[in-house]
Motif scaffolding. Structure first.
Motif, PDB file in Angstrom:
ATOM      1  N   UNK A  28       0.835  -1.210   0.000  1.00  0.00           N
ATOM      2  CA  UNK A  28       0.000   0.000   0.000  1.00  0.00           C
ATOM      3  C   UNK A  28       0.867   1.256   0.000  1.00  0.00           C
ATOM      4  N   UNK A  29       2.146   1.098  -0.348  1.00  0.00           N
ATOM      5  CA  UNK A  29       3.048   2.250  -0.300  1.00  0.00           C
ATOM      6  C   UNK A  29       2.899   3.154  -1.517  1.00  0.00           C
ATOM      7  N   UNK A  30       2.357   2.611  -2.616  1.00  0.00           N
ATOM      8  CA  UNK A  30       2.124   3.422  -3.801  1.00  0.00           C
ATOM      9  C   UNK A  30       0.674   3.908  -3.803  1.00  0.00           C
ATOM     10  N   UNK A  31       0.453   5.192  -4.080  1.00  0.00           N
ATOM     11  CA  UNK A  31      -0.901   5.751  -4.003  1.00  0.00           C
ATOM     12  C   UNK A  31      -1.929   4.997  -4.839  1.00  0.00           C
ATOM     13  N   UNK A  32      -1.563   4.546  -6.056  1.00  0.00           N
ATOM     14  CA  UNK A  32      -2.527   3.845  -6.908  1.00  0.00           C
ATOM     15  C   UNK A  32      -2.952   2.523  -6.282  1.00  0.00           C
ATOM     16  N   UNK A  33      -1.992   1.763  -5.774  1.00  0.00           N
ATOM     17  CA  UNK A  33      -2.313   0.506  -5.108  1.00  0.00           C
ATOM     18  C   UNK A  33      -3.094   0.774  -3.827  1.00  0.00           C
ATOM     19  N   UNK A  34      -2.716   1.813  -3.108  1.00  0.00           N
ATOM     20  CA  UNK A  34      -3.416   2.144  -1.872  1.00  0.00           C
ATOM     21  C   UNK A  34      -4.888   2.418  -2.144  1.00  0.00           C
ATOM     22  N   UNK A  35      -5.194   3.108  -3.242  1.00  0.00           N
ATOM     23  CA  UNK A  35      -6.584   3.415  -3.571  1.00  0.00           C
ATOM     24  C   UNK A  35      -7.384   2.132  -3.787  1.00  0.00           C
ATOM     25  N   UNK A  36      -6.804   1.148  -4.478  1.00  0.00           N
ATOM     26  CA  UNK A  36      -7.480  -0.133  -4.704  1.00  0.00           C
ATOM     27  C   UNK A  36      -7.760  -0.837  -3.379  1.00  0.00           C
ATOM     28  N   UNK A  37      -6.788  -0.792  -2.467  1.00  0.00           N
ATOM     29  CA  UNK A  37      -6.959  -1.449  -1.171  1.00  0.00           C
ATOM     30  C   UNK A  37      -8.006  -0.748  -0.316  1.00  0.00           C
ATOM     31  N   UNK A  38      -8.070   0.575  -0.408  1.00  0.00           N
ATOM     32  CA  UNK A  38      -9.109   1.315   0.314  1.00  0.00           C
ATOM     33  C   UNK A  38     -10.497   0.884  -0.169  1.00  0.00           C
ATOM     34  N   UNK A  39     -10.655   0.737  -1.476  1.00  0.00           N
ATOM     35  CA  UNK A  39     -11.943   0.307  -2.005  1.00  0.00           C
ATOM     36  C   UNK A  39     -12.282  -1.110  -1.549  1.00  0.00           C
ATOM     37  N   UNK A  40     -11.280  -1.981  -1.487  1.00  0.00           N
ATOM     38  CA  UNK A  40     -11.508  -3.337  -0.992  1.00  0.00           C
ATOM     39  C   UNK A  40     -11.972  -3.317   0.465  1.00  0.00           C
ATOM     40  N   UNK A  41     -11.353  -2.453   1.260  1.00  0.00           N
ATOM     41  CA  UNK A  41     -11.771  -2.318   2.669  1.00  0.00           C
ATOM     42  C   UNK A  41     -13.195  -1.796   2.758  1.00  0.00           C
TER      43      UNK A  41
END
Length: 377
Positions: A28-41
């Motif tokens: 989750x260190x990259x903003x683009x990946x972090x956004x995907x993980x936020x949506x999953x949460x």
């Protein structure tokens, strides 16, 4: 006294644990990946656990929320990301739920619960850390709006945030009774977000300073009444101290499982190192800390749900969990020996992520002060 969980609580725990292991261990260190993980949460319901269903949440009580977060911390090995999402829930979403107008709640809460928006809490300043209400950020009324001016530091999620809960002094002569909380959206003129801090742990938690320069905020963006900011903040901290630290209980359980597995497979002098008393007794201490902290956590959240004063128990729970997480992380490193010291194996990350738990949401020293105060000392 019943120590069992309902079928629904067990199902929620198992579901979140399995999906966290499967889907939430990407970087989750990259903003683009972090956004995907936020949506999953958001899809898992983690971002709205204790928010009513009509606003996009799951409508859980504090104890069930805690149990789900425990599974989340056990399944997701990225405690930086775990902390970021839970700070979003307890320090931003819950104040809006409890003190926002119906208009604000309907407009903002569904976005926060889904992960479409990310929230941040802006209270800490250079001269207002543990003395949290010594704020210099000011909010001056200007007709039907307030003008905010000031500088906040250590704002969790600030570089990613769409909305901030900001605390400012509306009447400096009234001290903590002169503090007011506001909702400020990131695109409001006068909001300036600084560069992300580099930290020793919680790497996936993006944090920075935030500056407010003649920032006009509508009167309707107040949380509660003018001068009620201290109450808003204390309420959010009760939620955070009571429930967020369940993630560290989950982390300690994962850490214990990994350490036991390692000691059973690692052989020295012709036998598994788990057979050495120096090792097995250290693991026994890890288990003792885990279960003691867990019981304090559950009792604190049970009191919270019963509507009783939870300050003493919440402070003891937060203190016990955060300090246990550090000591058990040190034990895990010691037991793993050389590989425990190498970053590639991830053992040492537990310690780096545990250390800030004794600082955020009120330092260990402040928790002891609260405990002493509740004891009448």
């Amino acid at each position: 006294m019943d120590f069992s969980w309902t079928e629904n609580q067990n199902e929620l725990y198992a579901k979140v644990l399995a999906l966290a292991k499967e889907k939430l261990n990407s970087s989750a260190k990259e903003p683009e990946m972090a956004q995907n993980l936020w949506h999953l949460c958001g899809e898992l319901g983690i971002l709205g656990l204790c928010v009513p269903k009509r606003y996009g949440g799951m409508g859980l009580d504090a104890l069930t929320t805690t149990r789900v977060i425990e599974a989340y911390g056990r399944g997701c090995e990225d405690m930086g990301f775990v902390f970021a999402t839970l700070a979003h829930l307890f320090a931003c979403t819950m104040p809006i739920l409890e003190y926002g107008t119906e208009l604000l709640k309907e407009a903002i809460l569904p976005q926060l619960c889904s992960g479409e928006w990310k929230g941040a809490n802006a209270i800490t300043e250079k001269e207002a850390g543990s003395d949290v209400f010594a704020l210099r950020t000011k909010a001056v009324r200007d007709g039907k709006s307030y003008v905010l001016t000031g500088h906040k530091i250590y704002v969790t999620n600030a570089p990613l945030a769409d909305v901030f809960v900001v605390y400012a002094s509306t009447n400096p002569t009234h001290g903590y009774l002169g503090i007011t909380a506001f909702i400020v959206e990131k695109n409001t003129p006068g909001v300036i977000v600084g560069k992300p801090f580099s930290k020793m742990g919680l790497d996936s938690t993006f944090a920075s300073s935030v500056y407010f320069k003649d920032c006009h905020v509508p009167e309707g963006n107040k949380l509660g009444n003018e001068g009620q900011g201290a109450q808003v903040f204390q309420s959010s901290m009760q939620w955070e101290r009571a429930c967020l630290f369940a993630a560290y209980v989950g982390m300690m359980e994962r850490q214990l499982e990994q350490t036991i597995g390692y000691t059973r497979s690692r052989r020295q002098f012709g036998r598994a190192i788990s057979k050495n008393q120096a090792i097995s007794h250290r693991i026994a201490d890890m288990k003792l800390r885990l279960e003691s902290a867990r019981l304090l956590l559950y009792r604190a959240c049970w009191l919270f749900d019963q509507g009783k004063n939870p300050v003493l128990d919440v402070s003891m729970s937060k203190l016990a969990i955060s300090e246990a997480a550090i000591q058990s992380s040190l034990d895990a490193i010691q037991i793993h020996g050389g590989i425990g010291f190498l970053t590639e194996f991830g053992i040492e990350r537990g310690l780096r992520d545990a250390i800030p738990s004794t600082i955020f949401s009120g330092t260990s020293e402040m928790q002891r002060e609260l405990i002493a105060r509740e004891l009448g000392l």
